[in-house]
Motif scaffolding. Sequence first.
Motif, short mmCIF file in Angstrom:
data_model
loop_
_atom_site.label_atom_id
_atom_site.label_comp_id
_atom_site.label_asym_id
_atom_site.label_seq_id
_atom_site.Cartn_x
_atom_site.Cartn_y
_atom_site.Cartn_z
N ALA A 99 -7.58 4.66 -12.92
CA ALA A 99 -7.20 5.89 -12.19
C ALA A 99 -7.44 6.40 -10.59
O ALA A 99 -7.08 6.46 -9.81
N ASN A 106 -6.84 13.13 -16.30
CA ASN A 106 -6.85 11.80 -17.03
C ASN A 106 -7.73 11.70 -18.49
O ASN A 106 -7.84 10.70 -19.01
N GLU A 130 -9.53 3.42 -18.06
CA GLU A 130 -8.69 4.01 -18.00
C GLU A 130 -8.92 4.86 -16.50
O GLU A 130 -7.91 5.16 -15.45
#
Length: 191
Positions: A138, A101, A134
């Motif tokens: 995740a 990510n 983010e």
Amino acid sequence: LILLTFGIYHLNQEQRAISQQMSKREKHFREHRLFDKLTPLGAAEYLRQQVQRALSQAREDEQPLSLVAVDLDDFAAINHRYGPAEGDAVLQAVAQLLLLNLRRHDLLCRLAGDRFVALLPNTGERQAQTIAGELEAAVASLAHRTSRHGERLHLHATSSALMAVDENADELLQALNLRLAGAKQTLPRCA
């Protein structure tokens, strides 16, 4: 006399080759200590070195540099309930997930225990905060199943982002840890 000279020449060449090989092994051993034994990531000392290099580069290029810390919430409970081997498997899975990510030019290291730090070159604080969110999302969506019972572990992480200003590597990492500790204190506690 010619044979003796020839023999001394080859002995000297052999000694040089052995010396080079020993030097390579010593360098490899020193560098190997900079990497975490559990995950394929750099360890704390490697992170400090890279942060210092990145700070110098960011000042030279007049580009922003940010750091993001990600800390797994209640990780000790996983080790306690499922054992350290399962905890190690979770850390390995989270390391891989975080790497997937991040951007190609970002660097991820394992700072200690269940805490990871991403070095984000050419990244301002707002963008770093977005990346931190983010990464938290995740981790929350990771479908890690225990190896013994196949039970899905529900993981959560706390993150913080910090843009480098005029600090050195140690001051920057300390400020990031303080910011992360503050973020963890504001978490709602379950009864």
